[in-house]
Write an enzyme that holds these catalytic residues in place. Structure first.
Site, PDB file in Angstrom:
ATOM      1  CB  CYS A 116      -0.736   0.053   1.136  1.00  0.00           C
ATOM      2  SG  CYS A 116      -0.227   0.274   2.725  1.00  0.00           S
ATOM      3  CG  ASP A 117       4.289   1.286   2.298  1.00  0.00           C
ATOM      4  OD1 ASP A 117       3.566   0.594   2.545  1.00  0.00           O
ATOM      5  OD2 ASP A 117       5.268   1.260   3.245  1.00  0.00           O
TER       6      ASP A 117
END
Length: 376
Positions: free
Chosen positions: A160-161
C-alpha cells in the site's frame, strides 16, 4: 525477546510518550508557532541527512515532498533552496529499480521545482520520463506476476505504501506535460492495488497480502483478535490521495472514485483518533504500543486538514486537526528534531522520543503546511 522485557519497554514507551506529549501547556496551533516549528524541523533535518539506500530513495522522496508542501504553504525560500540543492546534487536522477514505485518518489520534488522555479532549462526531467516509461510500458517479470511469495507480488504496486510513491508523480507529470496517458496508466495500476488490499468493511488498506484476511486459520491477527492495519501504511495512502486529488483534473472521469475513497478513509481515520490526538502504530489494536506515532499521524493530519481546506471533510473536524497538530508539535525536540517516528518497517512496531527518520520530518512538514492554511 523475553515477554517481561517487551512489557517493560512498552511501559517505558507509554510513560515517556505521555510525558512528552503533555509537556507543553500552551496551544501550538498559532500560524507563527507552526511556521517556526517547521523551519526548525527543516534546518535540523538538512543538517542530519539520512536515507535508506541512496539520496534518491523513497525516504528522501517522502521528505522532500514534505518540503514542497511547506514551500507551497509559506513561500519561504529556505524550503526552495533545500529542494534545489538536493535536486542539483542528485543530478535530477531517480533511483535505479525501474519497476519499483519507491524509486520515483523523489521526482515529485523535481516536478514541483520545474513548475514553480520559472527558469528555463534548469530542471532535467528526462530521468523521470525514462523511469515512468519503463515503469508503465516495459515488460518485466515482476509486473507479469512471476513472484508468488505471500506478500502478493503479482501486481506492480503490491504494497500500500506504493500509492504514495508513484501515483502522485504520475498524476503531476501527466498534468505538467499535458500527457493524459500517464494518468490513465496510473489509474489502471491503482485499481489493481485497491482491489487487492482495500478492506471495504474496515475502510482501511492492508500493507500487503500477508495481512489480508482470507478466512483461514493462518490469517495474521492482532493480540485482540482484530485485523492488522498499520498506521503509517494507511498514512501513505491517504496522504497520497490528497496529493492526487489536488492535481487531478476536475473533469477526469475517474475522479469520483478517488474522492469517495478519500472520504471513506478520512471518516474511518477520524473514528480511530485517540483522545490525545496521535494515532498508534496499530490502528485496531492501539493498546499494543500505546503511544502516539508521528509519521502516520502526520500524514493523517495533513490529509484531513487538506480535506477540510478543499471541501471533502466537514469543518466540524477542525478541533480534531488542531488536537493532532498540538500533539505532533509536542513530539519535536527543542533543537528541531522530530521524534516518536516508527523506524522503517512494514507493520506496527513501537517508536520512542528519540526515534526519527527523514520521512517523519516530511510528514511533520506536510501536516504543518495544511494546518497553516486551515487557520488562515
Amino acid at each position: 525477546m523475553n515477554k517481561s522485557i517487551i512489557v517493560l519497554i512498552a511501559t517505558i514507551a507509554f510513560f515517556s510518550c505521555s510525558t512528552a506529549q503533555k509537556t507543553l501547556e500552551k496551544s501550538t496551533t498559532g500560524t507563527s508557532d507552526i511556521k517556526k516549528s517547521m523551519i526548525k524541523a527543516l534546518e535540523w533535518q538538512e543538517a542530519h541527512p539520512i536515507f535508506a539506500i541512496a539520496p534518491t530513495d523513497w525516504t528522501e522522496g517522502a521528505y522532500y515532498t514534505g518540503v514542497t508542501r511547506a514551500h507551497k504553504a509559506t513561500k519561504d525560500m529556505m524550503y526552495m533552496a533545500a529542494l534545489k540543492n538536493q535536486a542539483y546534487w542528485n543530478n535530477w536522477q531517480t533511483f535505479d529499480r525501474l519497476h519499483h514505485a519507491d524509486d520515483v518518489a523523489i521526482s515529485y520534488s523535481y516536478l514541483y521545482i520545474d513548475i514553480n522555479d520559472g527558469r528555463r532549462n534548469f530542471v532535467d526531467l528526462e530521468p523521470t520520463k525514462k523511469f515512468l516509461d519503463a515503469h508503465l510500458f516495459e515488460n518485466d517479470e515482476w509486473k507479469a506476476g512471476a513472484d508468488k511469495s505471500d506478500m502478493g507480488k503479482t501486481i506492480l504496486w503490491w504494497w500500500c505504501d506504493a500509492l504514495f510513491m508513484a501515483p502522485p508523480v504520475l498524476n503531476l507529470y501527466a498534468k505538467h506535460t499535458n500527457q493524459p496517458k500517464y494518468l490513465e496508466e496510473m489509474h489502471k495500476f491503482y485499481m489493481e492495488t485497491y482491489n487487492q488490499l482495500y478492506d471495504k468493511e474496515e475502510r482501511l488498506f492492508a500493507r500487503d497480502m500477508r495481512f489480508v484476511w482470507t478466512g483461514s486459520d493462518k490469517d495474521q491477527k492482532e493480540p485482540n483478535g482484530k485485523k492488522i492495519f498499520w498506521s503509517r501504511g494507511n498514512g501513505w495512502v491517504i496522504a497520497g490521495l490528497a496529493l492526487l486529488l489536488e492535481d487531478m483534473p476536475k473533469d477526469y472521469e475517474n475522479r469520483p472514485f478517488y474522492e469517495n475513497l478519500f472520504k471513506e478513509m478520512s471518516t474511518r481515520i477520524l473514528e480511530l483518533q485517540p483522545s490525545d490526538g496521535l494515532w498508534r502504530t496499530s490502528l485496531l489494536c492501539p493498546e499494543t504500543y500505546d503511544h502516539g506515532e508521528v509519521s502516520g499521524s502526520g500524514f493523517y493530519t495533513f490529509a484531513i486538514a487538506w480535506g477540510i481546506n478543499n471541501g471533502l471533510v466537514d469543518k466540524k473536524h477542525i478541533p480534531a486537526v488542531k488536537k493532532a497538530w498540538n500533539a505532533l508539535a509536542k513530539c519535536q525536540h527543542e533543537d528541531g528534531r522530530v521524534g516518536w517516528v516508527q523506524n522503517i518497517g512494514a507493520f506496527p512496531e513501537p517508536a520512542t522520543a528519540d526515534s526519527w527518520q527523514n520521512f517523519g520530518t516530511g510528514a511533520f512538514l506536510m501536516a504543518g503546511s495544511e494546518v497553516i492554511q486551515l487557520l488562515d
